[in-house]
Scaffold this motif. Structure first.
Motif, PDB file in Angstrom:
ATOM      1  N   ALA A  38      60.526  20.690 -37.737  1.00  0.00           N
ATOM      2  CA  ALA A  38      59.333  21.408 -37.266  1.00  0.00           C
ATOM      3  C   ALA A  38      59.650  22.864 -36.944  1.00  0.00           C
ATOM      4  N   ASN A  39      60.823  23.106 -36.383  1.00  0.00           N
ATOM      5  CA  ASN A  39      61.196  24.457 -35.973  1.00  0.00           C
ATOM      6  C   ASN A  39      61.429  25.377 -37.168  1.00  0.00           C
TER       7      ASN A  39
ATOM      8  N   PHE B 223      52.900  21.366 -28.266  1.00  0.00           N
ATOM      9  CA  PHE B 223      53.277  20.148 -28.985  1.00  0.00           C
ATOM     10  C   PHE B 223      52.326  19.047 -28.533  1.00  0.00           C
TER      11      PHE B 223
ATOM     12  N   VAL C  11      52.478  21.353 -38.852  1.00  0.00           N
ATOM     13  CA  VAL C  11      52.903  22.565 -38.138  1.00  0.00           C
ATOM     14  C   VAL C  11      51.912  23.663 -38.490  1.00  0.00           C
TER      15      VAL C  11
ATOM     16  N   GLU D 224      60.172  22.018 -28.422  1.00  0.00           N
ATOM     17  CA  GLU D 224      59.730  23.201 -29.163  1.00  0.00           C
ATOM     18  C   GLU D 224      58.998  24.251 -28.329  1.00  0.00           C
TER      19      GLU D 224
ATOM     20  N   ILE E 143      52.489  22.167 -33.043  1.00  0.00           N
ATOM     21  CA  ILE E 143      53.167  21.061 -33.723  1.00  0.00           C
ATOM     22  C   ILE E 143      52.440  19.793 -33.327  1.00  0.00           C
TER      23      ILE E 143
ATOM     24  N   SER F 204      61.636  16.531 -35.286  1.00  0.00           N
ATOM     25  CA  SER F 204      60.924  17.376 -34.327  1.00  0.00           C
ATOM     26  C   SER F 204      61.477  17.056 -32.940  1.00  0.00           C
ATOM     27  N   PRO F 205      62.312  17.938 -32.388  1.00  0.00           N
ATOM     28  CA  PRO F 205      62.680  19.255 -32.911  1.00  0.00           C
ATOM     29  C   PRO F 205      63.600  19.154 -34.116  1.00  0.00           C
TER      30      PRO F 205
END
Length: 408
Positions: free
Chosen positions: A140-141, A246, A314, A226, A159, A136-137
């Motif tokens: 998560a993306n 986040f 997420v 993010e 997130i 993350s990043p």
């Protein structure tokens, strides 16, 4: 067959090197670091790798080291990103890193710069650059994008990462204290009502419940890529999402917040009895270093853990067929003890390094070949599927829960 240059052989870089040493399509790996002894120690257990001492501040030295390489993996701090990208362009190599650039122009402005000018530079050279490819990043993306693609429209992406490892030996951070405290003291970003908002560190605290944890956890906003990248790409790949946040929680966050509130994360000198002292410098001088080598991690584990728990969630809210829809994706990954037993790494190094190695493998295998510069939420469905399948083989799986309601 691909030749890879890995710059920076800390926990993440060394994990990538080990995975690529096993990859049948990789012919050669150059492990470069300012600490040549660290690089030499790493390659002693590898078959395809050589070690190189490298001053990554010198562009010409990086270009010389990268000659003939197909891919450069950048495992250095954020301030090196643009320099290593420049070297990649000079030698016609593709590029990957684990977090986006942090230039003096600002975090948001740095991403705007690479999405425009640097995307064009890599596209003109018919090369692929991937930015922000860790856990993350990174992971998560692609989870967020996968969830958004199941909806007709998206309103909110959250997130939430909680790290609750308490060891008997005082271990405030499991990665570089300098990086950790610098991130903690930096202003936060969120995408709110279609605009990127900058706020104070540790802002907007909330109590959250996570799967498998029987109490609420205090979570705060934290500076991260993010909300910035997803905000900038909202209309292009995330169905017009209006809100992205986040949040972070855990003992290291609580410690950092206390230090911040007391002014001890300031980089402005204060005079104490006639001597100028920079509070952050003092804190870093006194802070125990993060455990780096297997024998250090083993000693901490053997001395005992007070508690080992965590969460990586997420959450995406939107609608489908005009009905409110929520998708929660919980990442299951090895904790400290299991990660060490598997690889000799800490939990932090394991999840970030293994995720990064999967993104590197994706590029080596040609699972994503678009020309230009991209972040993980821009990966197409086949590339995302490739990553999920590879991660599952490394013990990282996604538990998905979908809820529909008449009103939210």
């Amino acid at each position: 067959m691909k030749k890879i240059l890995i710059i920076g052989v800390g926990a993440q870089g060394s994990t990538i090197a080990k995975r690529m040493d096993e990859h049948p399509e990789v012919s050669e790996i150059i492990c470069a670091d300012y600490d040549i002894k660290a690089a030499e120690k790493l390659i002693s257990a590898l078959k395809k790798a050589s070690a190189l001492g490298l001053d990554a501040k010198d562009l010409n030295s990086v270009i010389q080291a990268a000659a003939g390489c197909d891919l450069i993996v950048n495992g250095l701090p954020l301030q090196y990103d643009l320099l290593i990208m420049e070297a990649a362009l000079a030698v016609n190599a593709s590029y990957l890193d684990m977090a986006g650039p942090m230039e003096d122009i600002g975090f948001v402005e740095s991403y705007k710069l690479i999405f425009s000018q640097w995307h064009k530079k890599f596209k003109e050279k018919k090369l692929t650059a991937m930015v922000g490819c860790g856990s993350s990043p990174g992971l998560a993306n692609i989870i967020a994008r996968e969830s958004v693609d199941e909806m007709d429209s998206c309103d909110h992406i959250g997130i939430y990462i909680y790290e609750g490892v308490w060891a008997k030996r005082y271990t405030p951070f499991w990665w570089s204290p300098e990086v950790a405290l610098g991130d903690m003291a930096y202003n936060t970003f969120r995408f709110e009502n279609g605009k990127i908002i900058e706020d104070n560190p540790f802002s907007r605290p909330v109590m959250m419940k996570f799967s498998g944890i029987d109490r609420s956890i205090r979570m705060v906003d934290h500076e991260h890529d993010e909300p910035v990248t997803m905000g900038l790409l909202a209309d292009k790949v995330l169905k017009g999402v209006k809100n992205v946040e986040f949040k972070y929680g855990g003992p290291h966050v609580e410690l950092s917040e206390a230090l911040y509130q007391m002014g001890l994360l300031s980089k402005k000198a204060v005079n104490i009895n006639g001597t100028d002292i920079v509070p952050m410098d003092l804190v870093l001088k006194l802070c125990p270093p993060a455990p780096k080598f297997p024998d250090e991690i083993k000693t901490i584990i053997d001395e005992g853990l007070v508690m080992e728990e965590g969460a990586f969630l997420v959450r995406v809210d939107g609608s489908k067929n005009e009905k409110p829809m929520r998708i929660d994706c919980n990442v299951n990954a090895p904790g400290l003890v299991e990660a060490f037993e598997k690889s000799g790494l800490s939990h932090e190094a394991y999840i970030t390094g293994q995720c990064a190695s999967v993104f590197v493998s994706m590029m080596v295998d040609g699972a994503f070949t678009a020309e230009g510069l991209f972040v993980p939420e821009q990966l197409h469905a086949d590339a995302r599927r490739y990553c999920f399948e590879k991660l599952a083989k490394l013990g990282m799986t996604i538990e998905k829960r979908i809820e529909f309601s008449d009103a939210r």
